[in-house]
Design a protein around this motif. Structure first.
Motif, mmCIF file in Angstrom:
data_model
loop_
_atom_site.group_PDB
_atom_site.id
_atom_site.type_symbol
_atom_site.label_atom_id
_atom_site.label_comp_id
_atom_site.label_asym_id
_atom_site.label_seq_id
_atom_site.Cartn_x
_atom_site.Cartn_y
_atom_site.Cartn_z
ATOM 1 N N ALA A 102 0.828 -1.209 0.000
ATOM 2 C CA ALA A 102 0.000 0.000 0.000
ATOM 3 C C ALA A 102 0.862 1.259 0.000
ATOM 4 O O ALA A 102 0.595 2.219 -0.734
ATOM 5 C CB ALA A 102 -0.927 -0.009 1.217
ATOM 6 N N LEU A 103 1.912 1.257 0.815
ATOM 7 C CA LEU A 103 2.805 2.416 0.851
ATOM 8 C C LEU A 103 3.541 2.578 -0.476
ATOM 9 O O LEU A 103 3.792 3.700 -0.924
ATOM 10 C CB LEU A 103 3.804 2.275 2.001
ATOM 11 C CG LEU A 103 3.248 2.528 3.399
ATOM 12 C CD1 LEU A 103 4.256 2.135 4.467
ATOM 13 C CD2 LEU A 103 2.856 3.999 3.559
ATOM 14 N N ALA A 163 7.178 5.082 4.375
ATOM 15 C CA ALA A 163 6.292 6.134 4.877
ATOM 16 C C ALA A 163 6.957 7.504 4.770
ATOM 17 O O ALA A 163 6.292 8.498 4.433
ATOM 18 C CB ALA A 163 5.901 5.850 6.327
ATOM 19 N N ALA A 164 8.261 7.569 5.035
ATOM 20 C CA ALA A 164 8.979 8.844 4.950
ATOM 21 C C ALA A 164 8.946 9.388 3.526
ATOM 22 O O ALA A 164 8.693 10.578 3.295
ATOM 23 C CB ALA A 164 10.423 8.660 5.420
ATOM 24 N N TRP A 165 9.178 8.523 2.553
ATOM 25 C CA TRP A 165 9.141 8.966 1.159
ATOM 26 C C TRP A 165 7.714 9.316 0.737
ATOM 27 O O TRP A 165 7.500 10.264 -0.040
ATOM 28 C CB TRP A 165 9.723 7.905 0.242
ATOM 29 C CG TRP A 165 11.197 8.047 0.030
ATOM 30 C CD1 TRP A 165 12.182 7.172 0.382
ATOM 31 C CD2 TRP A 165 11.860 9.165 -0.582
ATOM 32 N NE1 TRP A 165 13.412 7.658 0.030
ATOM 33 C CE2 TRP A 165 13.250 8.873 -0.569
ATOM 34 C CE3 TRP A 165 11.428 10.366 -1.135
ATOM 35 C CZ2 TRP A 165 14.199 9.765 -1.090
ATOM 36 C CZ3 TRP A 165 12.374 11.255 -1.648
ATOM 37 C CH2 TRP A 165 13.732 10.952 -1.628
ATOM 38 N N ALA A 166 6.726 8.569 1.214
ATOM 39 C CA ALA A 166 5.338 8.876 0.875
ATOM 40 C C ALA A 166 4.963 10.265 1.380
ATOM 41 O O ALA A 166 4.379 11.071 0.642
ATOM 42 C CB ALA A 166 4.409 7.816 1.464
ATOM 43 N N VAL A 167 5.304 10.559 2.633
ATOM 44 C CA VAL A 167 4.990 11.870 3.211
ATOM 45 C C VAL A 167 5.740 12.973 2.473
ATOM 46 O O VAL A 167 5.169 14.035 2.152
ATOM 47 C CB VAL A 167 5.332 11.884 4.713
ATOM 48 C CG1 VAL A 167 5.244 13.302 5.269
ATOM 49 C CG2 VAL A 167 4.405 10.955 5.487
ATOM 50 N N ALA A 168 7.012 12.743 2.176
ATOM 51 C CA ALA A 168 7.825 13.762 1.500
ATOM 52 C C ALA A 168 7.270 14.075 0.108
ATOM 53 O O ALA A 168 7.145 15.251 -0.268
ATOM 54 C CB ALA A 168 9.276 13.293 1.402
ATOM 55 N N LEU A 169 6.933 13.044 -0.647
ATOM 56 C CA LEU A 169 6.438 13.268 -2.005
ATOM 57 C C LEU A 169 5.050 13.905 -2.004
ATOM 58 O O LEU A 169 4.759 14.773 -2.835
ATOM 59 C CB LEU A 169 6.412 11.949 -2.771
ATOM 60 C CG LEU A 169 7.782 11.363 -3.129
ATOM 61 C CD1 LEU A 169 7.625 9.975 -3.736
ATOM 62 C CD2 LEU A 169 8.536 12.275 -4.084
ATOM 63 N N LEU A 170 4.183 13.479 -1.072
ATOM 64 C CA LEU A 170 2.854 14.091 -0.996
ATOM 65 C C LEU A 170 2.944 15.548 -0.561
ATOM 66 O O LEU A 170 2.204 16.402 -1.074
ATOM 67 C CB LEU A 170 1.977 13.297 -0.029
ATOM 68 C CG LEU A 170 1.545 11.899 -0.486
ATOM 69 C CD1 LEU A 170 0.736 11.207 0.603
ATOM 70 C CD2 LEU A 170 0.738 11.967 -1.777
ATOM 71 N N ALA A 171 3.833 15.843 0.384
ATOM 72 C CA ALA A 171 4.007 17.229 0.828
ATOM 73 C C ALA A 171 4.538 18.096 -0.308
ATOM 74 O O ALA A 171 4.060 19.217 -0.531
ATOM 75 C CB ALA A 171 4.955 17.274 2.031
ATOM 76 N N LEU A 172 5.529 17.567 -1.036
ATOM 77 C CA LEU A 172 6.059 18.314 -2.178
ATOM 78 C C LEU A 172 4.984 18.489 -3.248
ATOM 79 O O LEU A 172 4.866 19.560 -3.854
ATOM 80 C CB LEU A 172 7.267 17.577 -2.754
ATOM 81 C CG LEU A 172 7.976 18.245 -3.935
ATOM 82 C CD1 LEU A 172 8.460 19.643 -3.558
ATOM 83 C CD2 LEU A 172 9.144 17.388 -4.413
#
Length: 228
Positions: free
Chosen positions: A117-118, A202-211
């Motif tokens: 999912a991530l 999760a770190a990459w998911a948050v970073a890409l969504l924030a960007l």
């Protein structure tokens, strides 16, 4: 099947390569193939760039909903559909022909489901940024082609990233594309620390969504409607 036989020949000549045995390598082969559709490894899967060219994005931008979250919801539905119709059938065939690893620990299945999912979210986050480039450039085909090459090479589709030597292997493992194929496959095979792997994704998911959210704000001020 051809790719599986190539990996079998490689692991027969180098037993235990990259911490995998032959069954692990063949399983990785069919898992990576199963990820092509849900993770959209070859790019695309989003209509955003086309809607910019047609002018339909003007309607999307005035809707009382987040363009990014709306696109994510649509992409998750696409991934679920392709998982059922594009991922499961060839994996079942591979299991029948070669015999694949089947985890017996429920925690492995849970961690794999979370990692899968991530991986879909990370894939979306990257493809959303690529699609948004159409707000600044008229033809995004070049950017899409570059994205395809980077994703295909650094995700683990060509070979498991564990085989990449030295600094290249370290770099490949740290980039977001590894979260789409290599990490979920390793979670299925039980080759990674669960918390570390899921935290990385999760770190990459948050970073890409924030960007993506920041770029969406910029696109609202920059987009030039080319049609409509």
């Amino acid at each position: 099947m051809l790719r599986a036989y190539v990996l079998i020949a490689l692991w027969e000549s180098r037993p235990g390569l990259a911490g995998y045995d032959i069954t692990d390598a063949v399983t990785f082969c069919f898992l990576s193939q199963a990820f092509i559709g849900p993770m959209q490894v070859f790019g695309g899967g989003l209509d955003l760039a086309g809607r910019v060219r047609s002018g339909d994005v003007a309607v999307d931008l005035v809707r009382p909903a987040s363009l990014q979250l709306w696109s994510l919801a649509d992409d998750v539905g696409r991934a679920a559909y392709l998982f059922l119709l594009r991922s499961l059938p060839p994996t079942v065939v591979g299991a029948a022909l070669f015999g694949l690893v089947v985890p017996v620990d429920p925690m492995t299945w849970l961690s794999f489901a979370a990692g899968f999912a991530l991986g879909v979210v990370v894939s979306f986050g990257w493809r959303y940024l690529i699609a948004l480039s159409a707000c600044w450039i008229i033809d995004d085909k070049g950017v899409q082609s570059l994205s395809l090459v980077l994703t295909f090479f650094f995700s683990g589709m060509v070979l498991p990233l564990n085989l990449f030597p030295g600094w290249l292997g370290t770099l490949a493992q740290a980039l977001p594309w590894s979260a789409m194929v290599q990490v979920p496959a390793d979670l299925y095979l039980g080759k990674r620390d669960i918390l570390g792997a899921l935290g990385f994704q999760a770190a990459w998911a948050v970073a890409l969504l924030a960007l993506g959210a920041l770029v969406t704000l910029a696109a609202r001020r920059k987009v030039v409607i080319q049609g409509g």
